[in-house]
Write a protein that holds these residues in place. Structure first.
Motif, PDB file in Angstrom:
ATOM      1  N   PHE A   1      45.224  27.561  61.560  1.00  0.00           N
ATOM      2  CA  PHE A   1      44.541  27.720  60.281  1.00  0.00           C
ATOM      3  C   PHE A   1      45.383  28.562  59.316  1.00  0.00           C
ATOM      4  CE2 PHE A   1      41.748  30.103  57.448  1.00  0.00           C
ATOM      5  CZ  PHE A   1      41.062  29.069  56.826  1.00  0.00           C
ATOM      6  N   ARG A   2      45.950  29.650  59.815  1.00  0.00           N
ATOM      7  CA  ARG A   2      46.776  30.523  58.966  1.00  0.00           C
ATOM      8  C   ARG A   2      48.037  29.813  58.494  1.00  0.00           C
ATOM      9  NH1 ARG A   2      46.227  35.100  63.126  1.00  0.00           N
ATOM     10  NH2 ARG A   2      44.096  35.770  62.740  1.00  0.00           N
ATOM     11  N   ILE A   3      48.632  29.013  59.365  1.00  0.00           N
ATOM     12  CA  ILE A   3      49.818  28.246  58.971  1.00  0.00           C
ATOM     13  C   ILE A   3      49.446  27.251  57.868  1.00  0.00           C
ATOM     14  CG2 ILE A   3      51.478  26.508  59.746  1.00  0.00           C
ATOM     15  CD1 ILE A   3      51.413  27.933  62.491  1.00  0.00           C
ATOM     16  N   GLY A   4      48.342  26.564  58.040  1.00  0.00           N
ATOM     17  CA  GLY A   4      47.885  25.612  57.026  1.00  0.00           C
ATOM     18  C   GLY A   4      47.575  26.289  55.708  1.00  0.00           C
ATOM     19  N   LEU A   5      46.955  27.447  55.776  1.00  0.00           N
ATOM     20  CA  LEU A   5      46.643  28.181  54.554  1.00  0.00           C
ATOM     21  C   LEU A   5      47.919  28.633  53.855  1.00  0.00           C
ATOM     22  CD1 LEU A   5      44.401  29.364  52.799  1.00  0.00           C
ATOM     23  CD2 LEU A   5      44.505  31.423  54.203  1.00  0.00           C
ATOM     24  N   GLY A   6      48.888  29.078  54.622  1.00  0.00           N
ATOM     25  CA  GLY A   6      50.168  29.472  54.034  1.00  0.00           C
ATOM     26  C   GLY A   6      50.873  28.314  53.350  1.00  0.00           C
ATOM     27  N   ILE A   7      50.872  27.153  53.995  1.00  0.00           N
ATOM     28  CA  ILE A   7      51.488  25.967  53.393  1.00  0.00           C
ATOM     29  C   ILE A   7      50.741  25.581  52.121  1.00  0.00           C
ATOM     30  CG2 ILE A   7      51.922  23.500  53.729  1.00  0.00           C
ATOM     31  CD1 ILE A   7      52.395  24.145  56.692  1.00  0.00           C
ATOM     32  N   PHE A   8      49.426  25.621  52.172  1.00  0.00           N
ATOM     33  CA  PHE A   8      48.620  25.291  51.002  1.00  0.00           C
ATOM     34  C   PHE A   8      48.900  26.258  49.853  1.00  0.00           C
ATOM     35  CE2 PHE A   8      44.683  26.015  48.595  1.00  0.00           C
ATOM     36  CZ  PHE A   8      44.542  24.765  48.033  1.00  0.00           C
ATOM     37  N   LEU A   9      49.013  27.550  50.144  1.00  0.00           N
ATOM     38  CA  LEU A   9      49.249  28.536  49.091  1.00  0.00           C
ATOM     39  C   LEU A   9      50.643  28.420  48.491  1.00  0.00           C
ATOM     40  CD1 LEU A   9      47.433  31.663  50.551  1.00  0.00           C
ATOM     41  CD2 LEU A   9      46.684  30.168  48.700  1.00  0.00           C
ATOM     42  N   LEU A  10      51.590  27.848  49.208  1.00  0.00           N
ATOM     43  CA  LEU A  10      52.925  27.628  48.650  1.00  0.00           C
ATOM     44  C   LEU A  10      52.902  26.608  47.510  1.00  0.00           C
ATOM     45  CD1 LEU A  10      55.267  27.566  51.751  1.00  0.00           C
ATOM     46  CD2 LEU A  10      55.268  29.217  49.888  1.00  0.00           C
ATOM     47  N   SER A  11      51.856  25.796  47.442  1.00  0.00           N
ATOM     48  CA  SER A  11      51.778  24.798  46.370  1.00  0.00           C
ATOM     49  C   SER A  11      51.526  25.453  45.018  1.00  0.00           C
ATOM     50  CB  SER A  11      50.671  23.781  46.667  1.00  0.00           C
ATOM     51  OG  SER A  11      49.390  24.400  46.594  1.00  0.00           O
ATOM     52  N   ILE A  12      50.929  26.638  44.998  1.00  0.00           N
ATOM     53  CA  ILE A  12      50.599  27.293  43.724  1.00  0.00           C
ATOM     54  C   ILE A  12      51.865  27.658  42.941  1.00  0.00           C
ATOM     55  CG2 ILE A  12      49.483  29.301  42.686  1.00  0.00           C
ATOM     56  CD1 ILE A  12      47.452  29.146  45.017  1.00  0.00           C
ATOM     57  N   PRO A  13      52.859  28.348  43.540  1.00  0.00           N
ATOM     58  CA  PRO A  13      54.057  28.635  42.745  1.00  0.00           C
ATOM     59  C   PRO A  13      54.833  27.385  42.346  1.00  0.00           C
ATOM     60  CG  PRO A  13      54.202  29.666  44.920  1.00  0.00           C
ATOM     61  CD  PRO A  13      52.886  29.010  44.831  1.00  0.00           C
ATOM     62  N   CYS A  14      54.808  26.350  43.183  1.00  0.00           N
ATOM     63  CA  CYS A  14      55.507  25.110  42.822  1.00  0.00           C
ATOM     64  C   CYS A  14      54.872  24.478  41.586  1.00  0.00           C
ATOM     65  CB  CYS A  14      55.471  24.112  43.981  1.00  0.00           C
ATOM     66  SG  CYS A  14      56.512  24.566  45.346  1.00  0.00           S
ATOM     67  N   ALA A  15      53.557  24.392  41.574  1.00  0.00           N
ATOM     68  CA  ALA A  15      52.865  23.808  40.423  1.00  0.00           C
ATOM     69  C   ALA A  15      53.030  24.686  39.187  1.00  0.00           C
ATOM     70  CB  ALA A  15      51.389  23.616  40.745  1.00  0.00           C
ATOM     71  N   ALA A  16      52.972  26.004  39.364  1.00  0.00           N
ATOM     72  CA  ALA A  16      53.118  26.913  38.228  1.00  0.00           C
ATOM     73  C   ALA A  16      54.523  26.817  37.627  1.00  0.00           C
ATOM     74  CB  ALA A  16      52.827  28.345  38.659  1.00  0.00           C
ATOM     75  N   LEU A  17      55.542  26.739  38.467  1.00  0.00           N
ATOM     76  CA  LEU A  17      56.902  26.613  37.959  1.00  0.00           C
ATOM     77  C   LEU A  17      57.105  25.284  37.248  1.00  0.00           C
ATOM     78  CD1 LEU A  17      59.728  27.775  37.689  1.00  0.00           C
ATOM     79  CD2 LEU A  17      60.252  26.788  39.938  1.00  0.00           C
ATOM     80  N   GLY A  18      56.554  24.219  37.799  1.00  0.00           N
ATOM     81  CA  GLY A  18      56.639  22.922  37.132  1.00  0.00           C
ATOM     82  C   GLY A  18      55.955  22.935  35.777  1.00  0.00           C
ATOM     83  N   TRP A  19      54.795  23.567  35.703  1.00  0.00           N
ATOM     84  CA  TRP A  19      54.077  23.664  34.431  1.00  0.00           C
ATOM     85  C   TRP A  19      54.883  24.484  33.430  1.00  0.00           C
ATOM     86  CZ3 TRP A  19      52.337  27.546  31.342  1.00  0.00           C
ATOM     87  CH2 TRP A  19      51.455  27.183  30.330  1.00  0.00           C
ATOM     88  N   TYR A  20      55.451  25.601  33.896  1.00  0.00           N
ATOM     89  CA  TYR A  20      56.228  26.442  32.995  1.00  0.00           C
ATOM     90  C   TYR A  20      57.456  25.701  32.465  1.00  0.00           C
ATOM     91  CZ  TYR A  20      59.461  29.917  31.288  1.00  0.00           C
ATOM     92  OH  TYR A  20      60.344  30.593  30.501  1.00  0.00           O
ATOM     93  N   LEU A  21      58.158  25.007  33.350  1.00  0.00           N
ATOM     94  CA  LEU A  21      59.346  24.282  32.897  1.00  0.00           C
ATOM     95  C   LEU A  21      58.991  23.202  31.887  1.00  0.00           C
ATOM     96  CD1 LEU A  21      61.375  23.929  36.208  1.00  0.00           C
ATOM     97  CD2 LEU A  21      61.854  25.428  34.266  1.00  0.00           C
ATOM     98  N   ARG A  22      57.845  22.581  32.070  1.00  0.00           N
ATOM     99  CA  ARG A  22      57.428  21.534  31.138  1.00  0.00           C
ATOM    100  C   ARG A  22      57.042  22.111  29.780  1.00  0.00           C
ATOM    101  NH1 ARG A  22      53.749  16.550  32.684  1.00  0.00           N
ATOM    102  NH2 ARG A  22      55.753  15.999  33.526  1.00  0.00           N
TER     103      ARG A  22
END
Length: 69
Positions: A39-60
């Motif tokens: 569960f913790r591994i899955g949560l960590g992987i899921f939370l890694l999506s937030i900076p990826c999406a935020a960086l993509g939004w910022y670059l756009r």
């Protein structure tokens, strides 16, 4: 005026979606095997999506953000 390549923002958004799906897959598996470690591994992987999406939004939207300053 600097603009990031559309492929870069698309790639970051795709990576964020992929991390969300893989994270949810781990969450479903964690419930199936009743494991807090998985569960913790899955949560960590899921939370890694937030900076990826935020960086993509910022670059756009980087030019519009800089123009407001």
């Amino acid at each position: 005026m600097q603009r990031s390549a559309p492929a870069a923002t698309r790639g970051l958004y795709l990576l964020a979606i992929l991390l969300i799906l893989v994270g949810f897959g781990f969450e479903i598996y964690a419930v199936t095997v009743n494991s807090w470690a998985v569960f913790r591994i899955g949560l960590g992987i899921f939370l890694l999506s937030i900076p990826c999406a935020a960086l993509g939004w910022y670059l756009r939207h980087r030019d519009a953000i800089r123009a407001r300053r």
